[in-house]
Design an enzyme around this catalytic site. Structure first.
Site, short mmCIF file in Angstrom:
data_model
loop_
_atom_site.label_atom_id
_atom_site.label_comp_id
_atom_site.label_asym_id
_atom_site.label_seq_id
_atom_site.Cartn_x
_atom_site.Cartn_y
_atom_site.Cartn_z
N SER A 218 0.84 -1.19 0.00
CA SER A 218 0.00 0.00 0.00
C SER A 218 0.89 1.25 0.00
O SER A 218 1.74 1.39 -0.86
CB SER A 218 -0.96 -0.04 1.19
N ASP A 359 -9.91 -4.95 -4.87
CA ASP A 359 -9.40 -3.96 -3.91
C ASP A 359 -10.35 -2.76 -3.88
O ASP A 359 -10.59 -2.12 -4.91
CB ASP A 359 -8.00 -3.53 -4.32
N HIS A 391 -8.26 -4.97 0.20
CA HIS A 391 -6.99 -4.27 0.35
C HIS A 391 -6.23 -4.66 1.60
O HIS A 391 -5.06 -5.04 1.54
CB HIS A 391 -7.23 -2.76 0.33
#
Length: 432
Positions: A218, A359, A391
């Site tokens: 991320s 996601d 995610h």
């Protein structure tokens, strides 16, 4: 002293405000329900980075070479439980470089298993996603930091890396300005953190002969990707044998606009203040168009870490805090965002990429396009698309596969030649 009740109360409040931010808060809730403290109190609270003299470099530091250690101290790194990590750990203040090519001082937290020979070095970039100094890894990872739930996933991954026998460097890759999205600087900070770690004798590394792997997910993938991009020109002496990253996005500008008025719009007051400090063009545009309420929103967001910001500001519409629409403001600063985006030429180190097909925070389409571009330029990429995860859950379920891949690279086993793309039900089921 904060106790279990106060930490659990914060978690419960966050859940009530933000059903959407899910897993990070869920992890802390589970820990609270099982009676594991989310904070370890101390007689003397830890000073935040802006109030800690350790973060101030000594006189003449800016003339030192990148990666030079300017100061060091032993620290205890926390874990998910009440006890610290079972590892030897230190913080290193070191000289690095900012986006403009000027000297910058940063801190990395380095760890090694207490026993046995260290096999290699992993530089791990947490998903900080916040501009406040007290959200930097060097602070939130320490035993005695006031809130641990923002770093829950980091503790899981650090524990697994130590179990594999590796030393770890966890740099404050945003630098002292909290620059989440800045060109090149995150990569410089990562690589100079590796240089500092290799020079720090207590880690037991082999200098520039040390095999190094980089890992991030991320927001942490942004720094990891920059490190891979600038490695051939900025730190070619480092043996970067593999890079594992997931859940990342590009281009940055459209991504930020897409967050507005959505369930994850709370990322914006977390990210934008540091971006403005890093880029005078962006700062001037926002200064011109932010209303008084908008400036107050940015100031408040700049004082918190990402979880409370996301929990508090779901469906926040930046149009309500600007004199022009948010999308129009971004059209005025296209040059700033062009500098943030990566080119079509892939890094030279082998890549292990992974992304959730569904996601909900970061769309998979840009990752698919980047993989196609990089493969066309001759990259070595192992890419896994996960159908079942979203995610945050993928950040956990992908750990075993990512670390197996890293272990192979650090052990000297060559990465697969060429590119491969697989779509699996779940990486947690062994699909890598």
């Amino acid at each position: 002293m904060r106790n279990v009740v106060s930490a659990c109360g914060a978690t419960s409040s966050a859940v009530q405000r933000g059903w959407l931010h899910s897993f990070l808060i869920a992890v802390s809730a589970v820990l609270c329900l099982t009676g594991i403290p989310m904070a370890v109190g101390s007689a003397e609270p830890l000073p935040t980075p802006q109030n800690d003299p350790f973060y101030t470099p000594p006189s003449g530091w800016d003339s030192e070479a990148p990666g030079t250690i300017l100061n060091s101290r032993p620290v205890e790194v926390a874990s998910l439980g009440p006890q610290p990590q079972d590892a030897d750990s230190w913080q290193l203040l070191y000289r690095t470089t900012d986006t403009a090519g000027q000297p910058m001082a940063a801190v990395t937290t380095v760890l090694r298993p207490r026993t046995g020979r260290v096999k290699g070095l992993i530089t791990y970039q947490p998903a900080t996603d916040a501009s406040a100094p007290q959200c930097a890894p060097s602070f939130v990872l320490r035993q005695g930091a006031p809130d641990k739930y923002d770093a829950s996933l980091d503790f899981i991954q650090i524990d697994q890396m130590l179990s594999s026998g590796h030393a770890i460097s966890v740099p404050d890759w945003e630098g002292p300005k909290g620059s989440v999205f800045a060109p090149r600087q995150p990569g410089y900070a990562v690589l100079d953190g590796v240089r500092a770690a290799e020079r720090f004798a207590p880690l037991g590394l082999s200098g520039t002969d040390t095999p190094v792997a980089a890992m991030g997910y991320s927001g942490g993938a942004i720094a990891t990707r920059w490190a891979a991009q600038v490695h051939p020109t900025y730190a070619p002496e480092l043996r970067l044998v593999g890079v594992a990253l997931g859940g990342w996005t590009a281009p940055i500008g459209p991504y930020l606009v897409s967050l507005n008025a959505g369930p994850f719009s709370g990322f914006l007051p977390s990210l934008l203040p540091g971006m403005m400090r890093a880029d005078p063009r962006l700062a001037a545009a926002f200064d011109t168009h932010l209303t008084p309420a908008g400036k107050a929103l940015m100031a408040a967001g700049d004082s918190k870490c990402v979880t409370p910001n996301v929990a508090q500001h779901a469906f926040l519409n930046m149009d309500d805090y600007l004199t022009i629409p948010f999308s129009q403001l971004f059209e005025q600063v296209q040059a700033s965002f062009a500098d943030l985006d990566f080119g079509p030429v892939a890094p030279t180190a082998p890549l292990f990429l992974y992304h959730a097909v569904h996601d909900e925070i970061v769309d998979i389409a840009p990752t698919d396009r980047a993989v196609a571009q990089w493969c066309a330029s001759g990259a070595r990429i192992t890419y896994t698309r996960d159908r079942l995860s979203e995610h945050v859950s993928l950040a956990v379920s992908a750990i075993p596969a990512a670390l197996r891949w890293i272990d192979d690279r650090l052990a000297g086993r060559p990465a697969p030649v060429g590119c491969s793309t697989r779509t699996v039900l779940s990486m947690s089921l062994g699909g890598a």
